[in-house]
Design a protein around this motif. Structure first.
Motif, PDB file in Angstrom:
ATOM      1  N   ASP A  66      26.945  59.411  19.892  1.00 41.51           N
ATOM      2  CA  ASP A  66      25.996  59.376  21.001  1.00 41.51           C
ATOM      3  C   ASP A  66      25.796  57.948  21.474  1.00 41.51           C
ATOM      4  O   ASP A  66      25.668  57.018  20.663  1.00 41.51           O
ATOM      5  CB  ASP A  66      24.639  59.958  20.578  1.00 41.51           C
ATOM      6  N   PHE A  67      25.741  57.774  22.793  1.00 35.73           N
ATOM      7  CA  PHE A  67      25.632  56.446  23.388  1.00 35.73           C
ATOM      8  C   PHE A  67      24.441  55.666  22.828  1.00 35.73           C
ATOM      9  O   PHE A  67      24.556  54.491  22.504  1.00 35.73           O
ATOM     10  CB  PHE A  67      25.504  56.584  24.905  1.00 35.73           C
ATOM     11  N   ASP A  68      23.294  56.338  22.696  1.00 33.75           N
ATOM     12  CA  ASP A  68      22.089  55.625  22.261  1.00 33.75           C
ATOM     13  C   ASP A  68      22.053  55.387  20.753  1.00 33.75           C
ATOM     14  O   ASP A  68      21.130  54.763  20.243  1.00 33.75           O
ATOM     15  CB  ASP A  68      20.830  56.365  22.716  1.00 33.75           C
ATOM     16  N   ARG A  69      23.059  55.872  20.012  1.00 30.59           N
ATOM     17  CA  ARG A  69      23.116  55.642  18.572  1.00 30.59           C
ATOM     18  C   ARG A  69      24.193  54.635  18.182  1.00 30.59           C
ATOM     19  O   ARG A  69      24.299  54.263  17.011  1.00 30.59           O
ATOM     20  CB  ARG A  69      23.391  56.961  17.832  1.00 30.59           C
ATOM     21  N   LEU A  70      24.992  54.214  19.161  1.00 26.85           N
ATOM     22  CA  LEU A  70      26.156  53.385  18.861  1.00 26.85           C
ATOM     23  C   LEU A  70      25.789  52.086  18.161  1.00 26.85           C
ATOM     24  O   LEU A  70      26.345  51.744  17.117  1.00 26.85           O
ATOM     25  CB  LEU A  70      26.911  53.087  20.162  1.00 26.85           C
ATOM     26  N   GLN A  71      24.854  51.343  18.722  1.00 29.70           N
ATOM     27  CA  GLN A  71      24.495  50.039  18.150  1.00 29.70           C
ATOM     28  C   GLN A  71      23.907  50.189  16.750  1.00 29.70           C
ATOM     29  O   GLN A  71      24.231  49.411  15.848  1.00 29.70           O
ATOM     30  CB  GLN A  71      23.503  49.322  19.065  1.00 29.70           C
ATOM     31  N   SER A  72      23.059  51.185  16.563  1.00 29.04           N
ATOM     32  CA  SER A  72      22.455  51.397  15.242  1.00 29.04           C
ATOM     33  C   SER A  72      23.515  51.765  14.211  1.00 29.04           C
ATOM     34  O   SER A  72      23.440  51.345  13.049  1.00 29.04           O
ATOM     35  CB  SER A  72      21.391  52.499  15.325  1.00 29.04           C
ATOM     36  N   LEU A  73      24.498  52.558  14.621  1.00 31.22           N
ATOM     37  CA  LEU A  73      25.578  52.929  13.704  1.00 31.22           C
ATOM     38  C   LEU A  73      26.377  51.703  13.284  1.00 31.22           C
ATOM     39  O   LEU A  73      26.691  51.532  12.098  1.00 31.22           O
ATOM     40  CB  LEU A  73      26.497  53.958  14.364  1.00 31.22           C
ATOM     41  N   GLU A  74      26.711  50.850  14.244  1.00 30.85           N
ATOM     42  CA  GLU A  74      27.457  49.629  13.918  1.00 30.85           C
ATOM     43  C   GLU A  74      26.694  48.772  12.906  1.00 30.85           C
ATOM     44  O   GLU A  74      27.273  48.257  11.945  1.00 30.85           O
ATOM     45  CB  GLU A  74      27.722  48.825  15.188  1.00 30.85           C
ATOM     46  N   GLU A  75      25.403  48.612  13.135  1.00 32.91           N
ATOM     47  CA  GLU A  75      24.598  47.803  12.236  1.00 32.91           C
ATOM     48  C   GLU A  75      24.550  48.412  10.840  1.00 32.91           C
ATOM     49  O   GLU A  75      24.634  47.706   9.831  1.00 32.91           O
ATOM     50  CB  GLU A  75      23.188  47.641  12.806  1.00 32.91           C
ATOM     51  N   ALA A  76      24.409  49.738  10.779  1.00 32.93           N
ATOM     52  CA  ALA A  76      24.351  50.422   9.481  1.00 32.93           C
ATOM     53  C   ALA A  76      25.667  50.269   8.722  1.00 32.93           C
ATOM     54  O   ALA A  76      25.675  50.077   7.496  1.00 32.93           O
ATOM     55  CB  ALA A  76      24.028  51.904   9.691  1.00 32.93           C
ATOM     56  N   ILE A  77      26.787  50.338   9.435  1.00 31.66           N
ATOM     57  CA  ILE A  77      28.095  50.184   8.788  1.00 31.66           C
ATOM     58  C   ILE A  77      28.262  48.769   8.255  1.00 31.66           C
ATOM     59  O   ILE A  77      28.724  48.564   7.124  1.00 31.66           O
ATOM     60  CB  ILE A  77      29.224  50.535   9.773  1.00 31.66           C
ATOM     61  N   ARG A  78      27.876  47.787   9.026  1.00 29.49           N
ATOM     62  CA  ARG A  78      28.000  46.392   8.586  1.00 29.49           C
ATOM     63  C   ARG A  78      27.162  46.139   7.332  1.00 29.49           C
ATOM     64  O   ARG A  78      27.602  45.475   6.396  1.00 29.49           O
ATOM     65  CB  ARG A  78      27.575  45.449   9.702  1.00 29.49           C
ATOM     66  N   VAL A  79      25.945  46.663   7.327  1.00 26.13           N
ATOM     67  CA  VAL A  79      25.050  46.442   6.179  1.00 26.13           C
ATOM     68  C   VAL A  79      25.577  47.144   4.938  1.00 26.13           C
ATOM     69  O   VAL A  79      25.619  46.575   3.844  1.00 26.13           O
ATOM     70  CB  VAL A  79      23.626  46.934   6.518  1.00 26.13           C
ATOM     71  N   SER A  80      25.989  48.412   5.094  1.00 24.37           N
ATOM     72  CA  SER A  80      26.417  49.197   3.929  1.00 24.37           C
ATOM     73  C   SER A  80      27.759  48.731   3.378  1.00 24.37           C
ATOM     74  O   SER A  80      28.001  48.822   2.178  1.00 24.37           O
ATOM     75  CB  SER A  80      26.498  50.679   4.299  1.00 24.37           C
ATOM     76  N   CYS A  81      28.636  48.198   4.259  1.00 17.17           N
ATOM     77  CA  CYS A  81      29.949  47.741   3.799  1.00 17.17           C
ATOM     78  C   CYS A  81      29.920  46.289   3.316  1.00 17.17           C
ATOM     79  O   CYS A  81      30.799  45.878   2.534  1.00 17.17           O
ATOM     80  CB  CYS A  81      30.978  47.874   4.919  1.00 17.17           C
TER      81      CYS A  81
END
Length: 268
Positions: free
Chosen positions: A244-259
């Motif tokens: 979803d367009f409005d979730r894209l930035q949050s997903l990127e941030e979550a991936i960076r933090v978790s990885c």
């Protein structure tokens, strides 16, 4: 205007034009499904891969015919009002974002004034649209409002034009110009945004982080998840999906933090 672009810097020095062309062809063959438009620019010591930019504008006059292409549409961010007096009659246009017929009826009930002479309206949600003259001569109010919406290139929107009669009749042509004009001016002043229902994205990630990545993708309800092991890099796979367009930035941030590593994201 806001411009969002994606790029990755590849530190791969090339010694000849043939190598450069071969490298360009390899990248295009591998990722053209995800990035239909990109260019390579030779730099020293490496190469810059520039991907197609996604542009959103607050100006409704920019690319007004781009609605609903590729799952994207332009709508207004918030409720907007425009008022004008025409031959002693007061016209108040109120525009607001709507998602379906039910929300349009709810919007109408909120803004209409039962004390006014007329509450004329129109809305457009994708291929669905309706208009109402509310007592004005047929075709002189609702249709001009709807025409103003169509001309603006804005979708998922409703415009209600409230008229307080001032004692002077405008005639058929005058009514069409009045209702269509105030509706168009109201939309012209409205702040807009480009909405993408699903945005393609991808990233190169080591095998040992796939479990962590998939957990985040599931948490953010990513769809159409695919893997490509032909990355040319040992122990690295390319994962693509839609989010979803409005979730894209949050997903990127979550991936960076978790990885806890630098991850190269590809998107358009």
């Amino acid at each position: 205007m806001q411009v969002a672009a994606s790029m990755i810097i590849l530190s791969l020095p090339l010694k000849s034009l043939n190598q450069s062309l071969l490298f360009h062809h390899t990248l295009h063959h591998r990722y053209h499904r995800f990035f239909p438009s990109f260019s390579l620019i030779n730099t020293k010591p490496g190469i810059k891969l520039s991907l197609m930019a996604t542009i959103s504008s607050n100006n409704p006059d920019s690319n007004p015919n781009s609605n609903n292409k590729g799952g994207a549409f332009t709508t207004i961010k918030e409720r907007v009002t425009f008022q004008k007096e025409i031959k002693k009659s007061k016209f108040i246009a109120i525009a607001g974002p709507v998602s379906d017929e039910r929300s349009a009826q709810s919007f109408l009930s909120e803004v209409r004034d039962p004390k006014a002479t007329h509450n004329c309206w129109a809305y457009k949600v994708g291929d669905q649209f309706r208009s109402n003259d509310d007592g004005e001569p047929s075709g002189t109010a609702g249709k001009p409002i709807l025409s103003a919406i169509d001309s603006s290139g804005i979708d998922r929107v409703m415009v209600v034009v409230i008229r307080y009669f001032g004692g002077i009749k405008l005639g058929t042509g005058g009514l069409v110009r009045a209702y269509g004009g105030v509706a168009a001016e109201c939309l012209r002043n409205a702040p807009t945004c480009l909405v993408k229902s699903k945005v393609p994205m991808g990233l190169e990630i080591p095998y040992d982080l796939l479990g962590v990545l998939y957990h985040q993708l599931q948490s953010f309800q990513a769809e159409d998840i695919k893997q490509d092991y032909d990355t040319g890099k040992d122990g690295v796979t390319m994962v693509t999906c839609k989010v979803d367009f409005d979730r894209l930035q949050s997903l990127e941030e979550a991936i960076r933090v978790s990885c806890s590593r630098d991850i190269a994201f590809f998107k358009r």
